[in-house]
Motif scaffolding. Structure first.
Motif, PDB file in Angstrom:
ATOM      1  N   ASN A 110       0.850  -1.191   0.000  1.00  0.00           N
ATOM      2  CA  ASN A 110       0.000   0.000   0.000  1.00  0.00           C
ATOM      3  C   ASN A 110       0.885   1.240   0.000  1.00  0.00           C
ATOM      4  N   TYR A 125      -7.236   0.332   6.978  1.00  0.00           N
ATOM      5  CA  TYR A 125      -6.389   0.820   5.889  1.00  0.00           C
ATOM      6  C   TYR A 125      -4.976   0.261   5.968  1.00  0.00           C
ATOM      7  N   PHE A 137     -12.382   3.896   3.828  1.00  0.00           N
ATOM      8  CA  PHE A 137     -12.902   5.193   3.383  1.00  0.00           C
ATOM      9  C   PHE A 137     -14.262   5.476   4.016  1.00  0.00           C
ATOM     10  N   GLU A 138     -15.160   4.489   3.990  1.00  0.00           N
ATOM     11  CA  GLU A 138     -16.503   4.690   4.555  1.00  0.00           C
ATOM     12  C   GLU A 138     -16.452   4.899   6.064  1.00  0.00           C
ATOM     13  N   GLU A 139     -15.601   4.138   6.737  1.00  0.00           N
ATOM     14  CA  GLU A 139     -15.491   4.274   8.191  1.00  0.00           C
ATOM     15  C   GLU A 139     -14.898   5.634   8.563  1.00  0.00           C
ATOM     16  N   GLN A 168      -9.183   6.644  -0.048  1.00  0.00           N
ATOM     17  CA  GLN A 168     -10.192   6.371  -1.064  1.00  0.00           C
ATOM     18  C   GLN A 168     -10.035   5.021  -1.775  1.00  0.00           C
ATOM     19  N   PRO A 169      -8.835   4.523  -2.069  1.00  0.00           N
ATOM     20  CA  PRO A 169      -8.748   3.210  -2.718  1.00  0.00           C
ATOM     21  C   PRO A 169      -9.280   2.054  -1.878  1.00  0.00           C
ATOM     22  N   ASN A 170      -9.228   2.180  -0.561  1.00  0.00           N
ATOM     23  CA  ASN A 170      -9.739   1.144   0.331  1.00  0.00           C
ATOM     24  C   ASN A 170     -11.153   1.544   0.754  1.00  0.00           C
ATOM     25  N   GLN A 171     -12.164   0.955   0.118  1.00  0.00           N
ATOM     26  CA  GLN A 171     -13.554   1.383   0.286  1.00  0.00           C
ATOM     27  C   GLN A 171     -14.037   1.261   1.730  1.00  0.00           C
ATOM     28  N   GLN A 172     -13.699   0.164   2.398  1.00  0.00           N
ATOM     29  CA  GLN A 172     -14.179  -0.042   3.759  1.00  0.00           C
ATOM     30  C   GLN A 172     -13.570   0.989   4.716  1.00  0.00           C
TER      31      GLN A 172
END
Length: 157
Positions: free
Chosen positions: A20, A130, A59-61, A53-57
């Motif tokens: 990452n 992340y 990002f949402e949290e 942003q690339p890691n959706q989960q």
């Protein structure tokens, strides 16, 4: 020989893709929360959110955490103003200060602190997702306690 070079190239490309962009860390001091990625400071929660942003989960949290952070700032600033105004009047010797305003400001400051605690919890969870260290939220815990009617053994999820 060519097969070995080809396999080595494939291996190196896969390992570079799997990495990452670097771990994000969070530190808190008197002035607030600070975020760092590989030693470089991320200056705002928006910048941290865009990095995730690339890691959706994650990002949402962190988006949920960020809304709690904004609410925390609002309630803390308004509460601090409501506390500071009457104290300033009292020090300045002006007219009689309204101490009810201090009580209301204290309540708003406490609400701001609860939003901050929720922000810290959610931001820590987002950072661990992340960084690839998912937290186990639903791990069961065994508790033993003594009370007036005897002993109690409980399992909490």
């Amino acid at each position: 020989m060519n097969k070995a070079i080809f396999l080595l190239a494939c291996f190196l490309s896969q390992t570079s893709i799997a990495q990452n962009n670097g771990e994000i860390t969070m530190k808190k001091d008197f002035w607030g929360f600070h975020f760092y990625q590989d030693g470089k400071q991320l200056y705002s929660t928006k910048e941290v959110l865009l990095t995730m942003q690339p890691n959706q989960q994650a990002f949402e949290e962190f988006a949920k955490a960020r809304s709690n952070y904004n609410a925390s700032i609002f309630f803390s600033v308004v509460g601090g103003f409501m506390i500071g105004w009457p104290i300033g009047q009292s020090i300045g010797g002006g007219r009689d200060p309204q101490w009810g305003l201090v009580a209301g400001g204290a309540v708003l400051a406490i609400v701001g602190l609860s939003f901050e605690a929720t922000f810290k919890k959610r931001a820590t969870k987002a950072l661990s997702i992340y960084n690839g260290h998912p937290m186990t939220q639903n791990s069961p815990k065994l508790f033993f306690s003594l009370n007036g009617s005897g002993a109690q053994l409980s399992l909490k999820f």
